[in-house]
Scaffold this motif. Structure first.
Motif: not given
Length: 904
Positions: A317-340
């Motif tokens: 449930l927590v994972e689904a909640r966070y996934a929904s938040l990320i999916r509907n968030a207006s902010d861009v959330i990215v994960i990158v390596d150290v080299d970008g």
């Protein structure tokens, strides 16, 4: 505690060493626990928790006192039982039970009472059976021959301890109602259970007489303080947290207490049915015990599996909640390596970077920034990669997406150590609208919203900066203050919308007349300012001032209507020791000097102007006082019929009879009164005083009922006050006939705000008064407006009269004025006549009346009554009826007067 156990092993019979150790360890340990409990009470935010720890502190405090008293007995080789210490030991239990009840009462809305009652019954029956058969009954049998008081007291201690331990067990099952930490309750239960165990050993020894101070029971007593102190220390860590996470070890242990009670009761049963192994009862008892044990193990496994399943569901449930938040968030959330290199991008990335998230994965984040902010992004990624334990940012960066350029606010966290992320987590927020709004607010804060010019705050800041720079480089700057003359007249006559458009047009003209490097500002109202930097020749600044003045000589078109305003400009140049305030003040002084000098001009600041300004302010204050003290007086100059030399009327002229400086001529105070607005009050006084004085004085003059009195009215009085009402009140107060009052207005005053003035003049004419244009020929009159205005008299300015006897075009100008008056059906009056030749020339031109020093200077009315002009009037008025019609200047229309004799 360890030391106590060691001493017990070394000296099992007890001894003086253990007695001393008990005095110096048991009581201090109890006292330290009290201190920790009091600290927990002070640290608690919840009043109920604070009250619980205070009760526990009080309980342990009285227990500590009991310990201290008993230890004192032991030091003197005495061990009374019961003793005074037992009073404090017995007081310990009510305080503990009060603490338990306080927790239960505070948690009454959160405790499942039905389940708690069932679990409590199981605990009481299960552990109660154990305590009865193995503790209480054996101690009762062992002490059957003991003293009744000793026996009752030991049984009370054991019973109270049983209740105390079971009460804390019930609290454990209830979870403390959310008031206390689960670990705190476990430690409290463990501590009081240890105390219970020590009390059992102590009570058995007391009953049988085998107790020795410093025995094993005392070592167990010390161990209970460790658990109780740890419970208080746990509470100091903070308020109770949600301990409902499934599958935890302490949860399993707590919820297993009822099963443990059941297991203990079966152990009692097995113990009492032990015997021959072939006995069916014994066999079945063992089988039932084994089945019960297996069932309890099965229940534990089911509970564990259920807890794990609930934990997985909660995690899902927590994972689904966070996934929904990320999916509907207006902010861009990215994960990158150290080299970008991008490993994850939220759906919002498509809106920001115009690329789908799956297309972004695998690309380098640096490739999305192709402009100058790419270096800033690289520095940001480097800082995030080297920072652990805290977020980095926010950092603002600009990025382009197609034709659009926007600003991103970036925050990053180093989560390389988190196996779920194993990268740099970055959050990008589009703040373009916020930055645009901030820019608008900045624009409003430092720019005038109407003209979009710099405002006073920004202008002062730039002057300060430019002045500091000029003083360091030994250069010079110039500041101009500019005021639009007659702007208020336009604003009042054409409306505020037209006034706003006029200010905008004026601002555009100022910008066109200045360099791009100059700062043009609107200070407020109709005041503007200009900063000119890098001045090499002061003449260049004056040329700019002349250009501005000339540009305002051209009329401004507002909705097809021409509006004329002039500009009064004050100019000042910086000096090496000037401050910003001094520079701005000097420009302001120069501007007021320009306005006082005739408006529509520029003046360069001179040091003496400060004294002039102070003098002007002093005169303003003295004018106010003079009005209150009635220091103003009126003198009257006669208006003469040029043909007959008879008196036609008088013109009222105000003078200031200053108590220190004597009579002050109007040229010294009228301009100041005009500029400050005090001329309105002065004009009202002159109207009433002149009408009253002439109305009273004319009774001594033959034909006095036809004498005219002329009063000069200022432009400010006409434009900004109720002149019509003031004239009506003056006529009513004096009883003067309206036709005998002549209101004189200057040509420039009448021609301002022509439509509004036309209405005011028509209202005045409706009262029956005469209207005259003073100093005619010095302004700019429109013939169409002159024809529309209800004017009766034109007064020829003295500058034309003085040139009548000169060669050139002097006579022609006066002739033009007289001819214009004849054309419009107006009478003409000449001002400033000083020579007989001028009178002859005026008569030849057709001018019929005049005034000047040739006839008489201004004087009190009493002197005019004795003048030859008054006598001539008396002579000429003989034979004329009082109601004979008179012209605007007061001449008989039908009379045929003889030629005048020589001048008097």
């Amino acid at each position: 505690m360890v030391a106590a156990v060691a001493l017990t092993v070394l000296d099992p019979a007890g001894g003086r060493a253990l007695e001393v150790f008990n005095l110096y360890s048991d009581s201090p340990a109890c006292f330290a626990t009290v201190v920790l409990c009091m600290a927990a009470a002070r640290h608690a935010d919840d009043p109920a928790v604070r009250r619980t720890w205070r009760l526990l502190s009080a309980a342990l405090g009285v227990y500590c006192i009991g310990n201290l008293l008993n230890s004192t007995y032991w030091l003197f080789d005495r061990d009374p039982f019961p003793s005074v210490g037992d009073v404090f030991f017995l007081a310990f239990y009510p305080l503990v039970f009060a603490a338990v009840l306080n927790v239960i009462r505070a948690a009454s809305l959160r405790v499942p009472w039905g389940r708690l009652a069932l679990d409590g019954t199981i605990l009481v029956l299960g552990f109660g059976a154990f305590f009865w058969f193995f503790v209480i009954r054996p101690s009762a049998e062992a002490g059957g021959d003991a003293d009744l008081v000793k026996y009752a007291l030991t049984q009370a201690y054991i019973g109270l301890n049983c209740l105390m331990v079971m009460a804390f067990g019930m609290l454990l099952i209830a979870g403390g109602g959310g008031q206390l930490r689960r670990r705190t309750l476990v430690l409290l239960t463990l501590g009081f259970a240890t105390m219970f165990l020590a009390d059992i050993v102590w009570a058995m020894g007391k009953v049988t007489g085998e107790y020795l101070p410093g025995g094993i029971s005392d070592a167990v007593y010390l161990s209970c303080y460790v658990a109780l102190g740890a419970a208080a220390r746990e509470q100091l860590r903070g308020p109770a947290r949600d301990a409902s996470a499934p599958g935890r070890v302490d949860d399993v242990l707590v919820h297993g207490l009822p099963y443990a009670a059941m297991l203990v009761s079966f152990l009692v049963l097995v113990y009492f049915t032990r015997g021959d192994g072939s006995d069916p009862v014994t066999v079945m008892t063992v089988i039932i015990f084994a089945l019960t044990l297996l069932l309890m193990v099965r229940q534990g496994a089911i509970f564990r599996d259920d807890a794990l399943l609930r934990e997985q569901r909660a995690a899902g449930l927590v994972e689904a909640r966070y996934a929904s938040l990320i999916r509907n968030a207006s902010d861009v959330i990215v994960i990158v390596d150290v080299d970008g290199k991008l490993r994850f991008a939220s759906p919002a990335a498509e809106r920001t970077f115009a690329m789908r998230p799956e297309d972004l994965v695998g690309r380098n984040l640096m490739d999305l920034w192709v402009d100058a902010d790419r270096d800033r992004l690289a520095a940001f990624l480097g800082e995030v990669a080297t920072t652990r334990g805290k977020a980095v940012g926010p950092v603002e960066m600009q990025v382009s997406s197609g034709a659009r350029r926007f600003t991103l606010e970036s925050v990053g966290s180093n989560l390389l150590h988190d196996p779920a992320i194993a990268g740099l987590a970055l959050n990008f927020r589009d703040v373009s609208e916020r930055k645009a709004l901030e820019e608008q607010l900045r624009q409003l804060a430092f720019h005038d919203p109407l003209t979009l010019l710099a405002n006073r705050s920004l202008f002062r800041n730039r002057v300060e900066h430019a002045l500091n720079l000029a003083q360091r480089s030994r250069q010079q700057i110039a500041v101009m203050f500019l005021d639009l003359d007659n702007f208020k007249n336009v604003n009042d006559s054409l409306g505020h919308d037209a006034g706003d458009r006029l200010l905008q047009a004026a601002a555009q003209r100022l910008v066109k007349c200045t360099r791009s490097a100059d700062t043009v500002a609107r200070l407020g109202g109709d005041e503007f300012a200009i900063l000119l930097e890098g001045i090499t020749d002061p003449a260049d600044v004056e040329r700019v001032a002349v250009t501005i003045t000339e540009s305002f000589g051209e009329p401004l078109l507002l909705d097809g209507t021409e509006a004329r305003v002039a500009a009064s400009i004050g100019v000042t140049f910086s000096r090496p020791d000037d401050t910003t305030e001094e520079l701005l003040r000097n420009a302001d002084i120069a501007m007021y000097s320009a306005k006082a000098g005739g408006k529509g001009r520029h003046v360069v600041f001179q040091p003496h102007m400060q004294e002039v300004l102070r003098e002007r302010l002093r005169i303003e204050e003295e004018i106010r006082l003079a009005l209150d003290r009635e220091e103003f007086i009126l003198e009257f100059q006669p208006v003469i019929d040029l043909k007959t030399r008879g008196l036609l009327g008088v013109e009222a002229l105000v003078r200031w009879n200053h108590p220190e400086h004597g009579v002050i001529p109007p040229g010294r105070f009228i301009p100041v009164a005009e500029e400050s607005g005090q001329v309105i009050d002065l004009g009202r006084w002159v109207l009433v005083e002149a009408c009253c004085r002439v109305r009273e004085w004319r009774e001594s003059i033959a034909g006095g009922h036809g004498l005219r009195v002329a009063v000069n009215i200022s432009g400010r009085h006409l434009q900004h006050a109720d002149l019509v009402g003031d004239v009506a009140r003056a006529l009513q107060a004096s009883g003067l006939e309206p036709g005998n009052l002549v209101i004189e207005l200057t040509e420039s005053t009448v021609m301002q705000n022509t439509e509004a003035n036309l209405a005011r003049l028509q209202d005045l004419k409706a009262l029956g008064v005469r209207l005259a244009i003073d100093d005619f020929g010095t302004g700019y009159s429109s013939l169409s407006y002159l024809h529309r205005f209800p004017i009766d008299i034109l007064k020829i300015d003295r500058s034309f009269v003085s040139r009548l006897t000169e060669t050139g075009d002097g006579p022609e100008l006066a002739r033009a004025v007289v001819m214009l008056g004849d054309t419009l059906g107006l009478e003409t009056v000449a001002e400033g006549i000083e020579q007989e030749d001028q009178v002859a020339a005026l008569l030849d031109l057709g001018c019929v009346a005049g005034q000047g020093y040739l006839f008489a200077a201004s004087a009190p009315l009493e002197q005019l009554a004795e003048s030859p002009f008054a006598a001539r009037r008396a002579e000429l008025w003989e034979g004329h009826a009082a109601d004979d019609p008179l012209t605007a200047t007061g001449r008989h229309r039908l009379a045929a007067f003889p030629r005048p004799r020589s001048a008097a």
